[in-house]
Design an enzyme around this catalytic site. Sequence first.
Site, PDB file in Angstrom:
ATOM      1  N   HIS A 244      -7.422  -5.858  -0.279  1.00  0.00           N
ATOM      2  CA  HIS A 244      -6.247  -4.918   0.406  1.00  0.00           C
ATOM      3  C   HIS A 244      -5.717  -5.467   1.414  1.00  0.00           C
ATOM      4  O   HIS A 244      -6.136  -5.264   2.482  1.00  0.00           O
ATOM      5  CB  HIS A 244      -6.952  -3.512   0.435  1.00  0.00           C
ATOM      6  CG  HIS A 244      -5.721  -2.629   0.625  1.00  0.00           C
ATOM      7  ND1 HIS A 244      -4.986  -2.022  -0.536  1.00  0.00           N
ATOM      8  CD2 HIS A 244      -5.189  -1.721   1.492  1.00  0.00           C
ATOM      9  CE1 HIS A 244      -3.979  -1.315  -0.221  1.00  0.00           C
ATOM     10  NE2 HIS A 244      -4.262  -1.130   1.110  1.00  0.00           N
TER      11      HIS A 244
ATOM     12  N   TRP B  20     -10.137   0.395  -5.301  1.00  0.00           N
ATOM     13  CA  TRP B  20      -9.643   1.812  -4.816  1.00  0.00           C
ATOM     14  C   TRP B  20      -7.999   1.820  -5.373  1.00  0.00           C
ATOM     15  O   TRP B  20      -7.668   2.906  -5.932  1.00  0.00           O
ATOM     16  CB  TRP B  20      -9.425   1.756  -3.320  1.00  0.00           C
ATOM     17  CG  TRP B  20      -8.753   3.067  -2.534  1.00  0.00           C
ATOM     18  CD1 TRP B  20      -7.922   3.300  -1.843  1.00  0.00           C
ATOM     19  CD2 TRP B  20      -9.569   4.377  -2.706  1.00  0.00           C
ATOM     20  NE1 TRP B  20      -7.802   4.560  -1.366  1.00  0.00           N
ATOM     21  CE2 TRP B  20      -8.693   5.227  -1.746  1.00  0.00           C
ATOM     22  CE3 TRP B  20     -10.598   4.871  -3.447  1.00  0.00           C
ATOM     23  CZ2 TRP B  20      -9.228   6.547  -1.711  1.00  0.00           C
ATOM     24  CZ3 TRP B  20     -10.984   6.197  -3.499  1.00  0.00           C
ATOM     25  CH2 TRP B  20     -10.104   7.002  -2.601  1.00  0.00           C
TER      26      TRP B  20
ATOM     27  N   LYS C  71       4.083   1.900  -2.634  1.00  0.00           N
ATOM     28  CA  LYS C  71       4.511   3.147  -3.417  1.00  0.00           C
ATOM     29  C   LYS C  71       5.894   3.509  -2.772  1.00  0.00           C
ATOM     30  O   LYS C  71       6.799   3.892  -3.892  1.00  0.00           O
ATOM     31  CB  LYS C  71       3.592   4.457  -2.897  1.00  0.00           C
ATOM     32  CG  LYS C  71       2.082   4.182  -2.844  1.00  0.00           C
ATOM     33  CD  LYS C  71       1.326   5.477  -2.459  1.00  0.00           C
ATOM     34  CE  LYS C  71      -0.130   5.170  -1.903  1.00  0.00           C
ATOM     35  NZ  LYS C  71      -1.198   4.685  -2.662  1.00  0.00           N
TER      36      LYS C  71
ATOM     37  N   SER D 284       0.732  -1.147   0.067  1.00  0.00           N
ATOM     38  CA  SER D 284      -0.004  -0.039   0.093  1.00  0.00           C
ATOM     39  C   SER D 284       0.944   1.178  -0.269  1.00  0.00           C
ATOM     40  O   SER D 284       1.744   1.596  -0.891  1.00  0.00           O
ATOM     41  CB  SER D 284      -1.096  -0.007   1.155  1.00  0.00           C
ATOM     42  OG  SER D 284      -2.137   0.661   0.691  1.00  0.00           O
TER      43      SER D 284
HETATM   44  C1  GCU Z   1      -5.291   4.807   1.932  1.00  0.00           C
HETATM   45  C2  GCU Z   1      -4.953   5.669   0.707  1.00  0.00           C
HETATM   46  C3  GCU Z   1      -3.998   4.667  -0.169  1.00  0.00           C
HETATM   47  C4  GCU Z   1      -3.064   4.001   0.477  1.00  0.00           C
HETATM   48  C5  GCU Z   1      -3.614   3.120   1.808  1.00  0.00           C
HETATM   49  C6  GCU Z   1      -2.763   2.326   2.764  1.00  0.00           C
HETATM   50  O1  GCU Z   1      -6.488   3.867   1.307  1.00  0.00           O
HETATM   51  O2  GCU Z   1      -5.613   6.403   0.121  1.00  0.00           O
HETATM   52  O3  GCU Z   1      -3.397   5.451  -1.163  1.00  0.00           O
HETATM   53  O4  GCU Z   1      -2.325   3.133  -0.220  1.00  0.00           O
HETATM   54  O5  GCU Z   1      -4.289   4.138   2.675  1.00  0.00           O
HETATM   55  O6  GCU Z   1      -1.774   2.837   2.879  1.00  0.00           O
HETATM   56  O7  GCU Z   1      -3.001   1.362   3.303  1.00  0.00           O
END
Ligand code: GCU
Length: 413
Positions: free
Chosen positions: A392, A342, A255, A251
């Site tokens: 997720h 998402w 990134k 997540s």
């Molecule tokens: C939120 C955010 C995402 C991210 C996520 C996470 O949903 O919008 O961009 O990847 O948190 O880190 O769990």
Amino acid sequence: LLTPAAHAQRPKPNYDESQVPQFKLPDPLVTSQGKKVSSAKEWQKVRRPEILELFETEVYGKSPAPPKDMLFEVTSVKNDALGGKAIRKEVTVYFSGKKEEPRMDLLIYVPAKATKPVPVFMGLNFYGNHTITDEKDVKLNDHWMRANKDKGIVDHKATEASRGTSSSRWPIEKIIDRGYGLVAIYCGDIDPDYDDGFKNGIHALYNSKQKPAPDEWGTISAWAWGLSRALDYLETDKHIDASKVAVMGHSRLGKTSLWAGAQDPRFALVISNDSGCGGAALSRRRFGETVHVINNAFPHWFCDNFNKYIDKENDLPVDQHMLISLIAPRPVYVASAEDDRWADPKGEFLSVKYAEPVYKLLGTSGFGAKKMPGVNDPVQKQMGYHIRTGKHDVTDFDWEQYLNFADQHFQGS
Ligand code: GCU
């Protein structure tokens, strides 16, 4: 997160493929001067540096050079961890060279029976190293954390109740049984995950409490920079083969693993688990989370210049397939989950696909998949991808694929 006013204005996410706008992606193999890149040399000398600089100045923000005097302190060693399977170590990295903040703790497991330095997976976690393991005698993290009752966080601090609460995401025994080590770091040791005007964490050491300039590091850059500093330490650890470090993240931390791998060629393999917007997903698709939404909800993650592209994705001089191309020719793996809309699974797949020409130019087997593969049907060449069933998260299925992929590239099997 979002203030009520910002929340009310928040655009509704699009989950309808027919509503994805038409777009043209920038070509990773055409220079800013419009010249086609046709050799590995031109890629390395001209185009790669151009793309790297664009991500630095327009998306994540530039990071400073490593500190001159870091101090590494081994604070514990257990030779019979995990019932004798593993050697477990805790190491504190003091960024200023003095035994004071900022500092980060590394939790390291390596197979006890290894006869030579081992390849490792390294990953940041959300709530402290003590959450990834069921072993009760590792240090309880003492830094600030985001509120989360389920994780035993009270007043932004970890409590005993938080031990092991993320262990399902880190199958340590399986990793050890397969001959790998694991290195864990709490992201908030490097930079706490909140918008404080960049006064805390590693930013404080460099910026003398000033807000960074619009092209200077946000939190994702700070985390990625911290991963490179952990790698500096691993290069000194005799149990670890620092030429075989796979950086893995989920997540927001996925990134980060992509950005760390893009910048630091010492990372031999890079894994993005459900990284979504600002990670593997193409921004121009505007599917699920968008540049608009992410910059509002998490203003500290990216550099301020990234705000220029809110609702103007077509003006971006890059898109996220070019982030993946920066990792070439090193193996890269992107994973999605079916219910994680998402994060835009298709956009994550397409980034790999559109980075493939760079991998091919550099003489690798590339990716091979033209169409999105079926659910739970991984593709694994020099570039890997899967979409699994479920939400997720990081699951055993995900790890099984990462281990197989690492076997292919690190063990030659
Ligand atoms: C939120 C955010 C995402 C991210 C996520 C996470 O949903 O919008 O961009 O990847 O948190 O880190 O769990």
